[in-house]
Write a protein that holds these residues in place. Structure first.
Motif, PDB file in Angstrom:
ATOM      1  N   GLU A  73      31.937  46.647  43.805  1.00 35.40           N
ATOM      2  CA  GLU A  73      30.911  47.180  44.710  1.00 35.40           C
ATOM      3  C   GLU A  73      31.388  48.513  45.297  1.00 35.40           C
ATOM      4  N   ARG A  74      31.053  49.591  44.559  1.00 33.90           N
ATOM      5  CA  ARG A  74      31.591  50.901  44.914  1.00 33.90           C
ATOM      6  C   ARG A  74      30.517  51.849  45.465  1.00 33.90           C
ATOM      7  N   ALA A  75      29.421  51.270  45.972  1.00 31.59           N
ATOM      8  CA  ALA A  75      28.291  52.102  46.420  1.00 31.59           C
ATOM      9  C   ALA A  75      28.698  53.150  47.460  1.00 31.59           C
ATOM     10  N   ILE A  76      29.648  52.818  48.335  1.00 26.62           N
ATOM     11  CA  ILE A  76      29.997  53.766  49.421  1.00 26.62           C
ATOM     12  C   ILE A  76      30.623  55.051  48.901  1.00 26.62           C
ATOM     13  N   GLU A  77      31.046  55.047  47.624  1.00 32.70           N
ATOM     14  CA  GLU A  77      31.652  56.277  47.087  1.00 32.70           C
ATOM     15  C   GLU A  77      30.621  57.404  46.950  1.00 32.70           C
ATOM     16  N   HIS A  78      29.319  57.033  46.862  1.00 37.06           N
ATOM     17  CA  HIS A  78      28.288  58.058  46.661  1.00 37.06           C
ATOM     18  C   HIS A  78      28.111  58.945  47.883  1.00 37.06           C
ATOM     19  N   ALA A  79      27.841  58.341  49.033  1.00 42.67           N
ATOM     20  CA  ALA A  79      27.520  59.170  50.210  1.00 42.67           C
ATOM     21  C   ALA A  79      28.354  58.830  51.450  1.00 42.67           C
ATOM     22  N   VAL A  80      28.707  57.553  51.629  1.00 45.92           N
ATOM     23  CA  VAL A  80      29.354  57.166  52.889  1.00 45.92           C
ATOM     24  C   VAL A  80      30.774  57.731  52.987  1.00 45.92           C
ATOM     25  N   ILE A  81      31.554  57.574  51.922  1.00 45.62           N
ATOM     26  CA  ILE A  81      32.935  58.099  51.992  1.00 45.62           C
ATOM     27  C   ILE A  81      32.912  59.633  52.160  1.00 45.62           C
ATOM     28  N   PRO A  82      32.121  60.370  51.351  1.00 40.17           N
ATOM     29  CA  PRO A  82      32.098  61.827  51.571  1.00 40.17           C
ATOM     30  C   PRO A  82      31.678  62.204  52.997  1.00 40.17           C
ATOM     31  N   TRP A  83      30.701  61.482  53.558  1.00 36.66           N
ATOM     32  CA  TRP A  83      30.263  61.767  54.937  1.00 36.66           C
ATOM     33  C   TRP A  83      31.449  61.569  55.887  1.00 36.66           C
ATOM     34  N   CYS A  84      32.123  60.438  55.739  1.00 37.63           N
ATOM     35  CA  CYS A  84      33.237  60.127  56.648  1.00 37.63           C
ATOM     36  C   CYS A  84      34.380  61.138  56.489  1.00 37.63           C
ATOM     37  N   GLU A  85      34.626  61.552  55.248  1.00 42.04           N
ATOM     38  CA  GLU A  85      35.680  62.561  55.031  1.00 42.04           C
ATOM     39  C   GLU A  85      35.319  63.877  55.732  1.00 42.04           C
ATOM     40  N   ARG A  86      34.045  64.272  55.621  1.00 44.52           N
ATOM     41  CA  ARG A  86      33.610  65.539  56.246  1.00 44.52           C
ATOM     42  C   ARG A  86      33.767  65.499  57.763  1.00 44.52           C
ATOM     43  N   HIS A  87      33.588  64.330  58.355  1.00 47.78           N
ATOM     44  CA  HIS A  87      33.573  64.230  59.822  1.00 47.78           C
ATOM     45  C   HIS A  87      34.821  63.561  60.398  1.00 47.78           C
ATOM     46  N   GLY A  88      35.834  63.368  59.585  1.00 46.38           N
ATOM     47  CA  GLY A  88      37.094  62.801  60.092  1.00 46.38           C
ATOM     48  C   GLY A  88      36.948  61.383  60.598  1.00 46.38           C
ATOM     49  N   VAL A  89      36.132  60.578  59.934  1.00 41.90           N
ATOM     50  CA  VAL A  89      35.903  59.181  60.333  1.00 41.90           C
ATOM     51  C   VAL A  89      36.628  58.275  59.328  1.00 41.90           C
ATOM     52  N   ALA A  90      37.417  57.347  59.825  1.00 41.64           N
ATOM     53  CA  ALA A  90      38.134  56.429  58.918  1.00 41.64           C
ATOM     54  C   ALA A  90      37.132  55.480  58.266  1.00 41.64           C
ATOM     55  N   VAL A  91      37.383  55.165  56.996  1.00 41.32           N
ATOM     56  CA  VAL A  91      36.553  54.198  56.270  1.00 41.32           C
ATOM     57  C   VAL A  91      37.379  52.921  56.130  1.00 41.32           C
ATOM     58  N   VAL A  92      36.835  51.795  56.610  1.00 40.11           N
ATOM     59  CA  VAL A  92      37.563  50.527  56.500  1.00 40.11           C
ATOM     60  C   VAL A  92      36.838  49.644  55.492  1.00 40.11           C
ATOM     61  N   ALA A  93      37.541  49.322  54.401  1.00 38.72           N
ATOM     62  CA  ALA A  93      36.953  48.532  53.320  1.00 38.72           C
ATOM     63  C   ALA A  93      37.008  47.056  53.680  1.00 38.72           C
ATOM     64  N   TYR A  94      35.820  46.459  53.914  1.00 36.87           N
ATOM     65  CA  TYR A  94      35.836  45.005  54.169  1.00 36.87           C
ATOM     66  C   TYR A  94      35.549  44.241  52.886  1.00 36.87           C
ATOM     67  N   SER A  95      35.903  42.957  52.885  1.00 36.05           N
ATOM     68  CA  SER A  95      35.805  42.114  51.682  1.00 36.05           C
ATOM     69  C   SER A  95      36.396  42.841  50.460  1.00 36.05           C
ATOM     70  N   PRO A  96      37.629  43.346  50.574  1.00 37.99           N
ATOM     71  CA  PRO A  96      38.201  44.134  49.473  1.00 37.99           C
ATOM     72  C   PRO A  96      38.439  43.310  48.204  1.00 37.99           C
ATOM     73  N   PHE A  97      38.379  41.960  48.330  1.00 36.54           N
ATOM     74  CA  PHE A  97      38.472  41.104  47.132  1.00 36.54           C
ATOM     75  C   PHE A  97      37.105  40.524  46.777  1.00 36.54           C
ATOM     76  N   GLY A  98      36.040  41.121  47.330  1.00 39.88           N
ATOM     77  CA  GLY A  98      34.700  40.634  47.017  1.00 39.88           C
ATOM     78  C   GLY A  98      34.373  39.328  47.705  1.00 39.88           C
ATOM     79  N   HIS A  99      35.050  39.062  48.824  1.00 45.59           N
ATOM     80  CA  HIS A  99      34.872  37.821  49.597  1.00 45.59           C
ATOM     81  C   HIS A  99      35.330  36.630  48.745  1.00 45.59           C
ATOM     82  N   ASN A 100      34.437  36.007  47.981  1.00 40.02           N
ATOM     83  CA  ASN A 100      34.877  34.896  47.120  1.00 40.02           C
ATOM     84  C   ASN A 100      34.594  35.207  45.664  1.00 40.02           C
ATOM     85  N   ASP A 101      34.581  36.464  45.313  1.00 43.65           N
ATOM     86  CA  ASP A 101      34.147  36.842  43.969  1.00 43.65           C
ATOM     87  C   ASP A 101      35.126  37.820  43.322  1.00 43.65           C
TER      88      ASP A 101
END
Ligand code: NAP
Length: 280
Positions: A168-196
C-alpha cells in the motif's frame, strides 16, 4: 538504531518506533516485556491513542521506574472528541492513563466534523500549558494538509501518520512529497499491513525473502528498511512479544542497496494514485 529529525522543529528520534494497537489484547506481561525490549534496543518512539483500549495503561507499566525521559511518546485524540474543550480533556485523560506529565506529540486521529481551527486552538493551548510539546495529524491527504496549513501556518505541524506498507504505497504520490516540502515527518502505520504481511509462497513474498536471505536478516526488517529509505519517513510496527520487538529494532541499522530497492519496487509496484487516501 538510526535517528532522524522529527519534522522541522522536533528532536532526533528513532526511525523505527513501536505501535501499540491491540497490545492490550494478549498477555499483558509479554506486552510490557516487548515494549521494554524495544526501548532497550533504541525504539524510543512509542505510538498510542485513546482509541486503543488499555494500550495506554500497558505503556504506563512498561515505562514506569524512570524510563519516560528518553522516550518520544505520542497519543491521539478521536475526531469525535476533537472540539476545543474535548481535545483538552481527552489529552488530560491520556496523560493520566500514561502516568506522564506531557506528551511529546499529540495527533488528531483522523479528520472529523469539528473545524480544524478548534482542534488546532486546543493543541496550542495544550502546548502553552506544557501538556504536549508538539502536535500533528493522522490520515490526512494532501488536500486536507493544505487546509490545515492555512489554519496553522508553516512549521506548526510535526507529523502526518498514514497507512504505508509494501502493498500500500499510495502516500508516495502526493502525501510524502507534500510533507517533504513542508518539513512534516511522515509516520508509516501498519508497516506490516496489519495482519496481511506478504506470504512467503507468493511471487512478491519470494522476492522479499530472496533479499532477506542474501542479507541474513528477516523479511520484516527488509520491509521496514524499504519504507524508511525515504528520509522523511518513520515506521511504527507493533510487536506483541520481545522476540518480534528485537527483530524490528534491528531494521534500524539496515540500509538497502539501490538494486534491492529496485527489486522491491518491481515486486510491490506503487500503482496509480487512488481517488482518496487509503486508511485502516
Ligand atoms: P503492523 O505493525 O503492520 O503489524 C502487526 C502484526 O505484525 C502483529 O500481528 C504482530 O504480531 C506482527 N509482527 C510484528 N513484528 C513482527 C516480527 N518481527 N515478526 C513476525 N511478526 C511480527 O500493524 P498495526 O498494529 O496495524 O500498525 C502498527 C501501529 O500503527 C499500530 O499498533 C498503531 O500504533 C499504529 N496505527 C495507527 C493508525 C492510525 O489510524 N493512525 C491505524 C493503524 C495503526 P505480534 O503481535 O504477535 O508480535
Amino acid at each position: 538504531m538510526r535517528k532522524q529529525k522529527f519534522g522541522v522543529k522536533g528532536p532526533e528520534i528513532s526511525v523505527i518506533g513501536q505501535g501499540t494497537w491491540y497490545i492490550d489484547r494478549g498477555d499483558r506481561k509479554r506486552a510490557v516485556e516487548a515494549l521494554r525490549r524495544g526501548i532497550e534496543l533504541g525504539m524510543t518512539h512509542i505510538d498510542t491513542a485513546e482509541m486503543y483500549g488499555d494500550a495506554e495503561l500497558v505503556i504506563a507499566d512498561a515505562i514506569a521506574g524512570g524510563k519516560r525521559d528518553n522516550l518520544y511518546l505520542v497519543s491521539k485524540v478521536l475526531p469525535s472528541n476533537a472540539s476545543r474543550r474535548g481535545t483538552i480533556t481527552a489529552c488530560e485523560r491520556s496523560l493520566k492513563r500514561l502516568k506522564t506529565e506531557a506528551l511529546d506529540c499529540y495527533l488528531l486521529h483522523w479528520r472529523g466534523s469539528y473545524p480544524l481551527e478548534e482542534t488546532v486552538a486546543a493543541f496550542d493551548q495544550l502546548i502553552s500549558a506544557g501538556k504536549i510539546r508538539s502536535w500533528g495529524v493522522s490520515n490526512f491527504d494532501a488536500g486536507d494538509l493544505d487546509e490545515l496549513l492555512s489554519v496553522a501556518g508553516e512549521g506548526a505541524i510535526a507529523c502526518n501518520q498514514v497507512l504505508y506498507h509494501l502493498q500500500e504505497r499510495a502516500i508516495e504520490h502526493a502525501v510524502i512529497p507534500w510533507c517533504e516540502r513542508h518539513g512534516v515527518a511522515v509516520v508509516a502505520y501498519s508497516p506490516f499491513g496489519h495482519n496481511d504481511f506478504p506470504s512467503p509462497n507468493s511471487r512478491e513474498g519470494k522476492a522479499l525473502q530472496a533479499i532477506a536471505d542474501a542479507r541474513g536478516v528477516s523479511t520484516r526488517q527488509v520491509a521496514l528498511a524499504f519504507l524508511t529509505r525515504i528520509p522523511a519517513v518513520f515506521a511504527i510496527p507493533k510487536a506483541g512479544n520481545a522476540e518480534h520487538a528485537a527483530d524490528n529494532a534491528a531494521a534500524g541499522k539496515l540500509t538497502l542497496s539501490v538494486s534491492e530497492i529496485e527489486a522491491l519496487d518491481n515486486a510491490f509496484p506503487r500503482g496509480p494514485k487512488p481517488r482518496s487516501l487509503p486508511m485502516l
